[in-house]
Write a protein that holds these residues in place. Sequence first.
Motif, PDB file in Angstrom:
ATOM      1  N   THR A 129      -3.608  -2.950   4.689  1.00 59.30           N
ATOM      2  CA  THR A 129      -2.601  -2.017   4.192  1.00 59.30           C
ATOM      3  C   THR A 129      -3.317  -0.810   3.615  1.00 59.30           C
ATOM      4  O   THR A 129      -4.310  -0.944   2.902  1.00 59.30           O
ATOM      5  N   GLN A 130      -2.849   0.369   3.954  1.00 59.29           N
ATOM      6  CA  GLN A 130      -3.518   1.608   3.562  1.00 59.29           C
ATOM      7  C   GLN A 130      -3.179   1.972   2.120  1.00 59.29           C
ATOM      8  O   GLN A 130      -2.005   2.001   1.732  1.00 59.29           O
ATOM      9  N   VAL A 131      -4.207   2.274   1.358  1.00 64.82           N
ATOM     10  CA  VAL A 131      -4.046   2.804   0.005  1.00 64.82           C
ATOM     11  C   VAL A 131      -4.714   4.174  -0.034  1.00 64.82           C
ATOM     12  O   VAL A 131      -5.893   4.300   0.304  1.00 64.82           O
ATOM     13  N   THR A 132      -3.945   5.183  -0.411  1.00 64.27           N
ATOM     14  CA  THR A 132      -4.460   6.540  -0.497  1.00 64.27           C
ATOM     15  C   THR A 132      -4.210   7.061  -1.910  1.00 64.27           C
ATOM     16  O   THR A 132      -3.073   7.069  -2.376  1.00 64.27           O
TER      17      THR A 132
ATOM     18  N   GLY B 247       0.823  -1.204   0.000  1.00 61.36           N
ATOM     19  CA  GLY B 247       0.000   0.000   0.000  1.00 61.36           C
ATOM     20  C   GLY B 247       0.859   1.257   0.000  1.00 61.36           C
ATOM     21  O   GLY B 247       2.081   1.198   0.130  1.00 61.36           O
ATOM     22  N   GLY B 248       0.192   2.390  -0.154  1.00 58.49           N
ATOM     23  CA  GLY B 248       0.923   3.654  -0.148  1.00 58.49           C
ATOM     24  C   GLY B 248       0.090   4.777  -0.699  1.00 58.49           C
ATOM     25  O   GLY B 248      -1.127   4.652  -0.857  1.00 58.49           O
TER      26      GLY B 248
ATOM     27  N   VAL C 229      -8.431   1.106   3.511  1.00 58.51           N
ATOM     28  CA  VAL C 229      -7.547   0.052   4.004  1.00 58.51           C
ATOM     29  C   VAL C 229      -7.955  -1.233   3.276  1.00 58.51           C
ATOM     30  O   VAL C 229      -9.130  -1.590   3.253  1.00 58.51           O
ATOM     31  N   TYR C 230      -6.976  -1.897   2.691  1.00 60.55           N
ATOM     32  CA  TYR C 230      -7.226  -3.112   1.921  1.00 60.55           C
ATOM     33  C   TYR C 230      -6.807  -4.327   2.737  1.00 60.55           C
ATOM     34  O   TYR C 230      -5.701  -4.359   3.296  1.00 60.55           O
ATOM     35  N   TYR C 231      -7.698  -5.318   2.762  1.00 63.76           N
ATOM     36  CA  TYR C 231      -7.485  -6.529   3.529  1.00 63.76           C
ATOM     37  C   TYR C 231      -7.549  -7.753   2.608  1.00 63.76           C
ATOM     38  O   TYR C 231      -8.401  -7.811   1.718  1.00 63.76           O
TER      39      TYR C 231
ATOM     40  N   GLY D 183      -9.720 -13.730  -0.985  1.00 61.09           N
ATOM     41  CA  GLY D 183     -10.421 -12.515  -1.365  1.00 61.09           C
ATOM     42  C   GLY D 183      -9.689 -11.266  -0.908  1.00 61.09           C
ATOM     43  O   GLY D 183      -8.869 -11.310   0.018  1.00 61.09           O
ATOM     44  N   TRP D 184      -9.985 -10.174  -1.589  1.00 64.44           N
ATOM     45  CA  TRP D 184      -9.541  -8.835  -1.181  1.00 64.44           C
ATOM     46  C   TRP D 184     -10.782  -8.011  -0.850  1.00 64.44           C
ATOM     47  O   TRP D 184     -11.762  -8.025  -1.612  1.00 64.44           O
ATOM     48  N   PHE D 185     -10.717  -7.306   0.242  1.00 63.54           N
ATOM     49  CA  PHE D 185     -11.771  -6.398   0.672  1.00 63.54           C
ATOM     50  C   PHE D 185     -11.136  -5.048   0.989  1.00 63.54           C
ATOM     51  O   PHE D 185      -9.925  -4.946   1.136  1.00 63.54           O
TER      52      PHE D 185
END
Length: 127
Positions: free
Chosen positions: A121-124, A9-10, A93-95, A35-37
């Motif tokens: 992980t944070q995605v901005t 992330g970033g 935030v991706y999980y 899965g991704w959430f």
Amino acid sequence: QVQLVESGGGLVQAGGSLRLSCAASGLAFSVYNMGWFRQAPGKEREFVAAITYSGLNKYYADSVKGRFTISRDNAKNTVYLQMNSLKPEDTAVYYCASDTVPFKLKLETSPLKYDYWGQGTQVTVSS
């Protein structure tokens, strides 16, 4: 002990790309759908993408279809999320998560169907 660890992330500008990774340990990774959430502030956790244990079948939320690609490498116990053409509304935030049942043919979109979760992980995405 099962562990899922997300990374990648970033902060990125709109239109940019990121590749998330989720490394699994302590479970038979190759037999579980993954899965991704994502969860934005003040919103419920929402489905992004899922992939079968074999990697042959994938399913995406309409909001990311055509921009995101889920994949997995069972030899490395890792699932990926390639995110292209990112938009500010992708900020969250991706999980990653593993399904509860091995060798399942159906891809689930409800978080309740997933057993183990990473820390996120944070995605901005800036405009």
